[in-house]
Structures are given as structure tokens and as C-alpha cells.
Design a protein around this motif. Sequence first.
Motif, PDB file in Angstrom:
ATOM      1  N   VAL A  15       0.845  -1.200   0.163  1.00  0.00           N
ATOM      2  CA  VAL A  15      -0.037  -0.048  -0.025  1.00  0.00           C
ATOM      3  C   VAL A  15       0.668   1.393  -0.160  1.00  0.00           C
ATOM      4  CG1 VAL A  15      -1.859   1.294   1.098  1.00  0.00           C
ATOM      5  CG2 VAL A  15      -1.984  -1.213   0.943  1.00  0.00           C
ATOM      6  N   PRO A  16       1.614   1.426   0.949  1.00  0.00           N
ATOM      7  CA  PRO A  16       2.324   2.677   0.976  1.00  0.00           C
ATOM      8  C   PRO A  16       3.435   2.965  -0.277  1.00  0.00           C
ATOM      9  CG  PRO A  16       3.242   1.287   2.625  1.00  0.00           C
ATOM     10  CD  PRO A  16       2.063   0.656   2.090  1.00  0.00           C
ATOM     11  N   LEU A  17       4.123   1.759  -0.814  1.00  0.00           N
ATOM     12  CA  LEU A  17       4.795   1.833  -1.983  1.00  0.00           C
ATOM     13  C   LEU A  17       4.129   2.362  -3.340  1.00  0.00           C
ATOM     14  CD1 LEU A  17       6.748  -1.489  -1.465  1.00  0.00           C
ATOM     15  CD2 LEU A  17       7.520   0.898  -1.335  1.00  0.00           C
ATOM     16  N   TYR A  18       2.988   1.549  -3.575  1.00  0.00           N
ATOM     17  CA  TYR A  18       2.140   1.933  -4.767  1.00  0.00           C
ATOM     18  C   TYR A  18       1.555   3.160  -4.605  1.00  0.00           C
ATOM     19  CZ  TYR A  18       2.598  -2.460  -6.955  1.00  0.00           C
ATOM     20  OH  TYR A  18       3.211  -3.522  -7.339  1.00  0.00           O
ATOM     21  N   THR A  19       1.170   3.683  -3.317  1.00  0.00           N
ATOM     22  CA  THR A  19       0.387   4.861  -3.093  1.00  0.00           C
ATOM     23  C   THR A  19       1.527   6.190  -3.548  1.00  0.00           C
ATOM     24  OG1 THR A  19      -0.974   4.122  -1.226  1.00  0.00           O
ATOM     25  CG2 THR A  19      -0.669   6.553  -1.419  1.00  0.00           C
ATOM     26  N   SER A  20       2.549   5.957  -2.836  1.00  0.00           N
ATOM     27  CA  SER A  20       3.592   6.910  -3.165  1.00  0.00           C
ATOM     28  C   SER A  20       4.093   7.057  -4.651  1.00  0.00           C
ATOM     29  CB  SER A  20       4.842   6.726  -2.416  1.00  0.00           C
ATOM     30  OG  SER A  20       5.693   5.624  -2.697  1.00  0.00           O
ATOM     31  N   LEU A  21       4.213   5.971  -5.439  1.00  0.00           N
ATOM     32  CA  LEU A  21       4.519   5.730  -6.755  1.00  0.00           C
ATOM     33  C   LEU A  21       3.301   6.313  -7.705  1.00  0.00           C
ATOM     34  CD1 LEU A  21       6.036   4.681  -9.145  1.00  0.00           C
ATOM     35  CD2 LEU A  21       4.566   2.632  -9.248  1.00  0.00           C
ATOM     36  N   ILE A  22       2.154   6.424  -7.136  1.00  0.00           N
ATOM     37  CA  ILE A  22       0.908   6.787  -8.097  1.00  0.00           C
ATOM     38  C   ILE A  22       0.968   8.187  -7.593  1.00  0.00           C
ATOM     39  CG2 ILE A  22      -1.528   6.716  -8.087  1.00  0.00           C
ATOM     40  CD1 ILE A  22      -1.415   3.742  -7.763  1.00  0.00           C
ATOM     41  N   THR A  23       1.144   8.642  -6.503  1.00  0.00           N
ATOM     42  CA  THR A  23       1.242   9.942  -6.330  1.00  0.00           C
ATOM     43  C   THR A  23       2.266  10.941  -6.970  1.00  0.00           C
ATOM     44  OG1 THR A  23       0.339   9.483  -3.937  1.00  0.00           O
ATOM     45  CG2 THR A  23       1.205  11.773  -4.423  1.00  0.00           C
ATOM     46  N   LYS A  24       3.306  10.336  -6.856  1.00  0.00           N
ATOM     47  CA  LYS A  24       4.608  10.640  -7.840  1.00  0.00           C
ATOM     48  C   LYS A  24       3.983  10.922  -9.462  1.00  0.00           C
ATOM     49  CE  LYS A  24       9.489  10.149  -8.252  1.00  0.00           C
ATOM     50  NZ  LYS A  24      10.558   9.086  -7.802  1.00  0.00           N
ATOM     51  N   LEU A  25       3.536   9.790  -9.936  1.00  0.00           N
ATOM     52  CA  LEU A  25       3.003   9.683 -11.301  1.00  0.00           C
ATOM     53  C   LEU A  25       2.080  10.839 -11.784  1.00  0.00           C
ATOM     54  CD1 LEU A  25       3.189   5.938 -11.874  1.00  0.00           C
ATOM     55  CD2 LEU A  25       4.720   7.666 -12.851  1.00  0.00           C
ATOM     56  N   CYS A  26       1.132  11.033 -10.846  1.00  0.00           N
ATOM     57  CA  CYS A  26       0.114  11.824 -10.907  1.00  0.00           C
ATOM     58  C   CYS A  26       0.130  13.457 -10.524  1.00  0.00           C
ATOM     59  CB  CYS A  26      -1.198  11.322 -10.338  1.00  0.00           C
ATOM     60  SG  CYS A  26      -1.543   9.845 -11.186  1.00  0.00           S
ATOM     61  N   GLU A  27       1.473  13.632 -10.113  1.00  0.00           N
ATOM     62  CA  GLU A  27       1.646  15.009  -9.658  1.00  0.00           C
ATOM     63  C   GLU A  27       1.269  16.109 -10.575  1.00  0.00           C
ATOM     64  OE1 GLU A  27       5.817  17.243  -8.859  1.00  0.00           O
ATOM     65  OE2 GLU A  27       5.473  15.359  -7.838  1.00  0.00           O
ATOM     66  N   GLY A  28       0.528  17.041  -9.922  1.00  0.00           N
ATOM     67  CA  GLY A  28      -0.112  17.947 -10.966  1.00  0.00           C
ATOM     68  C   GLY A  28      -1.485  17.854 -11.344  1.00  0.00           C
ATOM     69  N   ARG A  29      -1.944  16.580 -11.227  1.00  0.00           N
ATOM     70  CA  ARG A  29      -3.246  16.269 -11.781  1.00  0.00           C
ATOM     71  C   ARG A  29      -4.545  16.674 -10.563  1.00  0.00           C
ATOM     72  NH1 ARG A  29      -5.648  10.331 -13.157  1.00  0.00           N
ATOM     73  NH2 ARG A  29      -7.543  11.182 -13.705  1.00  0.00           N
ATOM     74  N   PHE A  30      -5.320  17.083 -11.134  1.00  0.00           N
ATOM     75  CA  PHE A  30      -6.574  17.093 -10.246  1.00  0.00           C
ATOM     76  C   PHE A  30      -7.776  16.735 -10.926  1.00  0.00           C
ATOM     77  CE2 PHE A  30     -10.079  19.712  -8.730  1.00  0.00           C
ATOM     78  CZ  PHE A  30      -9.856  19.639  -7.428  1.00  0.00           C
ATOM     79  N   PRO A  31      -8.706  15.915 -10.320  1.00  0.00           N
ATOM     80  CA  PRO A  31      -8.441  15.661  -8.909  1.00  0.00           C
ATOM     81  C   PRO A  31      -7.365  14.412  -8.667  1.00  0.00           C
ATOM     82  CG  PRO A  31     -10.339  14.687  -9.738  1.00  0.00           C
ATOM     83  CD  PRO A  31      -9.853  15.355 -10.710  1.00  0.00           C
ATOM     84  N   MET A  32      -6.842  14.042  -7.820  1.00  0.00           N
ATOM     85  CA  MET A  32      -5.628  13.118  -7.472  1.00  0.00           C
ATOM     86  C   MET A  32      -6.528  11.890  -7.522  1.00  0.00           C
ATOM     87  SD  MET A  32      -2.619  12.179  -7.018  1.00  0.00           S
ATOM     88  CE  MET A  32      -1.429  13.421  -6.588  1.00  0.00           C
TER      89      MET A  32
END
Length: 118
Positions: A15-32
Amino acid sequence: MFVWVGSQADAAGAVPLYTSLITKLCEGRFPMPEVNVAGEGTGDARYMASRLVPAHRDSEAELELMSPDYRALPAEARTDLRGRLLPAEEPSMLQWCRHYYVHPRLDRPEQIFASLAS
């Protein structure tokens, strides 16, 4: 975003690994996008499988053309994979396209959606 974790892996640790990866990939996107991690065999995994496009309703030859990874699997692994998928009433993408007389090119998977636009 749905993340599928196989039965051999630790879903809680993923969970924390994928959450951080997806957050990084979707940076600047709204809505997250929301991150949903599901372990194989859980209720979340069944929900996730019910939301997927039922490509397993396509023929074996069509699946081989669209997915080189699928083509590389041995016959017994393909049978096992198709047997684990849930039955679906929804059409696959190819079935849906053919219903509207659109015939996407299957020889180049990266151009399936491009052929839909033409």
C-alpha cells in the motif's frame, strides 16, 4: 487507480509503495486519483475484477494479437488464467466496437485506439 497484489505478496506492505508511486506519477493532476490496493482472494479483489473490461470474452487469437505477454504464456498458464476470471455480461472492447461496425487493427496493439478515431 486499482493495484492488484498477488497471493504471494504482502498487500499491507504494498500500500505505501504504490500510493507513493501513483502520487509521484500523477503529480499536478486534479483530482488526484484514489489508490485502491487489493490482495488476491479478498472482497476488494472481487470488486476490482468486476470493474475491469472483460477482455477474456475475446477469442484466443485476438488476445494473442493484442497482448504479446499473453502469447508468451504456456498453454496451461493461459487456461489457468482464463479459468480464474469472473464471468461477465458486459461486452469486451472488441465486441463493443464491432457492435458499432468499427473494426480496430489488432496487429499493432498500440494503434487500437488510433484506429477507432479514424
